[in-house]
Motif scaffolding. Structure first.
Motif, short mmCIF file in Angstrom:
data_model
loop_
_atom_site.label_atom_id
_atom_site.label_comp_id
_atom_site.label_asym_id
_atom_site.label_seq_id
_atom_site.Cartn_x
_atom_site.Cartn_y
_atom_site.Cartn_z
N GLU A 28 0.81 -1.22 0.00
CA GLU A 28 0.00 0.00 0.00
C GLU A 28 0.85 1.27 0.00
OE1 GLU A 28 -2.27 -0.56 3.49
OE2 GLU A 28 -3.54 -2.13 2.63
N GLY A 29 2.17 1.12 0.08
CA GLY A 29 3.04 2.29 0.08
C GLY A 29 3.21 2.94 1.44
N ARG A 30 2.75 2.30 2.50
CA ARG A 30 2.92 2.86 3.84
C ARG A 30 4.35 2.70 4.35
NH1 ARG A 30 -2.28 3.76 5.77
NH2 ARG A 30 -3.91 2.56 4.69
N LEU A 31 5.04 1.69 3.83
CA LEU A 31 6.44 1.46 4.18
C LEU A 31 7.26 1.41 2.90
CD1 LEU A 31 6.14 -1.46 6.80
CD2 LEU A 31 6.47 0.96 7.31
N ASP A 32 8.48 1.94 2.97
CA ASP A 32 9.38 1.73 1.84
C ASP A 32 10.14 0.42 2.06
OD1 ASP A 32 11.52 2.23 3.62
OD2 ASP A 32 11.62 4.33 3.06
N MET A 33 10.93 0.00 1.08
CA MET A 33 11.57 -1.30 1.15
C MET A 33 12.54 -1.39 2.33
SD MET A 33 11.78 -4.34 0.10
CE MET A 33 10.83 -4.25 -1.42
N ALA A 34 13.26 -0.32 2.62
CA ALA A 34 14.23 -0.34 3.72
C ALA A 34 13.51 -0.53 5.06
CB ALA A 34 15.07 0.93 3.73
N GLU A 35 12.41 0.24 5.25
CA GLU A 35 11.65 0.12 6.49
C GLU A 35 11.03 -1.27 6.61
OE1 GLU A 35 9.85 4.49 7.45
OE2 GLU A 35 9.07 3.47 5.67
N PHE A 36 10.49 -1.76 5.49
CA PHE A 36 9.88 -3.10 5.49
C PHE A 36 10.90 -4.16 5.90
CE2 PHE A 36 9.35 -7.02 2.99
CZ PHE A 36 8.19 -7.50 3.57
N GLN A 37 12.09 -4.13 5.30
CA GLN A 37 13.10 -5.15 5.59
C GLN A 37 13.56 -5.06 7.04
OE1 GLN A 37 14.02 -7.59 3.32
NE2 GLN A 37 14.81 -8.45 5.23
N GLU A 38 13.72 -3.83 7.53
CA GLU A 38 14.15 -3.66 8.92
C GLU A 38 13.11 -4.21 9.89
OE1 GLU A 38 15.40 -0.04 12.02
OE2 GLU A 38 14.93 0.38 9.91
N ARG A 39 11.84 -3.88 9.64
CA ARG A 39 10.79 -4.37 10.54
C ARG A 39 10.59 -5.88 10.41
NH1 ARG A 39 5.95 0.04 11.33
NH2 ARG A 39 7.20 1.94 11.04
N LEU A 40 10.76 -6.40 9.19
CA LEU A 40 10.61 -7.84 9.00
C LEU A 40 11.70 -8.61 9.75
CD1 LEU A 40 8.71 -9.78 7.44
CD2 LEU A 40 10.43 -9.84 5.65
N ASP A 41 12.92 -8.11 9.69
CA ASP A 41 14.02 -8.74 10.44
C ASP A 41 13.73 -8.72 11.93
OD1 ASP A 41 15.36 -9.22 8.09
OD2 ASP A 41 16.67 -7.46 8.25
N THR A 42 13.21 -7.58 12.41
CA THR A 42 12.87 -7.47 13.83
C THR A 42 11.76 -8.45 14.20
OG1 THR A 42 13.48 -5.13 13.79
CG2 THR A 42 12.15 -5.88 15.65
N THR A 43 10.79 -8.62 13.27
CA THR A 43 9.68 -9.54 13.52
C THR A 43 10.17 -10.96 13.71
OG1 THR A 43 8.13 -8.16 12.27
CG2 THR A 43 7.55 -10.48 12.55
#
Length: 278
Positions: A28-43
């Motif tokens: 949906e464009g709420r996160l960019d790829m860098a933010e997505f990858q960072e949060r996914l790693d944290t998850t």
């Protein structure tokens, strides 16, 4: 996400729910790829509900401004999960083409009853590890011309390979491995000319992380057991050494007492002789 037990251990299913919210936010464009990858790693590295909660607190879930709930009742994961992943209906993606390029189908998607893919001077990855299935039996049709494709399936999925290769080939290594009761069957078919179609069986990232954590815990337990054994052995050795020293001190005391008694006897004997002479 639950707030009443933030220290409670999170399950793989809990982490996957949060990961799904992140994927939706990326689309949906709420996160960019860098933010997505960072949060996914944290998850995937989170261990408790308290660590998962902040990851999606600023993201809507399904149109509602609440974070995903996690289950407080842990059900055993196994073949029963396949009933929820064989959804029926239509697939979310039914074809893919790569011409001097590449494609990927991975993450949460629904595999149709027949998925057609073509790679010409290119390649593609068809990852079914987190996918749902429109039917218990699905066909992955791969046409690889001077290119290659890779089909990745999770444990518990039965694989049948029926493709034909001309100066190329299809990977049959995963064929014949029995699937879970009620699990899906994946038929890999198609044609490879100067190309190849590989089939791999891999764990999801969450499952690999879980197994890694289990191995780490086992290693810590073995280390603690060795430490306890070493401590017990050291205590026994020190105890034996202390007993030996105490026994040696007792012998010295006995020897001193014996010498003192002898001196007393000699002194008394001298006194008697003097009295007799007087």
């Amino acid at each position: 996400m639950t707030d009443d037990a933030p220290e409670l251990r999170a399950s793989d299913a809990d982490r996957e729910r949060v990961a799904e919210v992140l994927r939706d936010a990326l689309a949906e464009g709420r996160l960019d790829m860098a933010e997505f990858q960072e949060r996914l790693d944290t998850t995937y590295s989170a261990r408790t509900y308290g660590e998962l909660a902040p990851i999606t607190q600023d993201l809507p879930v399904g149109g509602a401004g609440v974070a995903p709930r996690v289950s407080m009742t842990k059900e055993p994961e196994g073949s029963a999960d396949w009933a929820g992943r064989i959804t029926g209906g239509e697939g979310s993606s039914s074809w893919a083409v790569a011409v001097m390029s590449g494609f990927q189908r991975k993450g949460r998607w629904t595999v149709p009853r027949r998925f057609n893919s073509v790679a010409f001077w290119g390649g593609g990855d068809i990852d079914l590890r987190e996918a749902n299935f429109a039917d218990r039996e699905v066909v992955i049709n791969c046409v690889a011309i001077m290119g290659g494709m890779n089909v990745i399936v999770p444990p518990g999925v039965e694989v049948i390979v029926r493709g034909v290769g001309v100066m190329g080939g299809f990977d049959h290594r995963e064929e014949g491995v029995p699937g879970d009761p009620g699990g899906p069957r994946v038929i890999v078919t198609g044609f490879a000319l100067w190309g190849g179609v590989g089939v791999e069986r891999k764990l999801t990232r969450a499952e690999r992380q879980r197994q890694k954590e289990e191995r780490r815990q086992e290693k810590l337990e073995r280390r603690a057991a060795r430490k306890g054994l070493h401590s017990s052995f050291r205590e026994e050795v020190e105890g034996a050494h202390d007993r030996m020293l105490e026994g040696h001190r007792d012998l010295l005391r006995e020897h001193r007492d014996e010498r003192r008694d002898q001196r007393e006897l000699r002194r008394e004997e001298r006194d008697r002789r003097r009295r007799g002479e007087d």
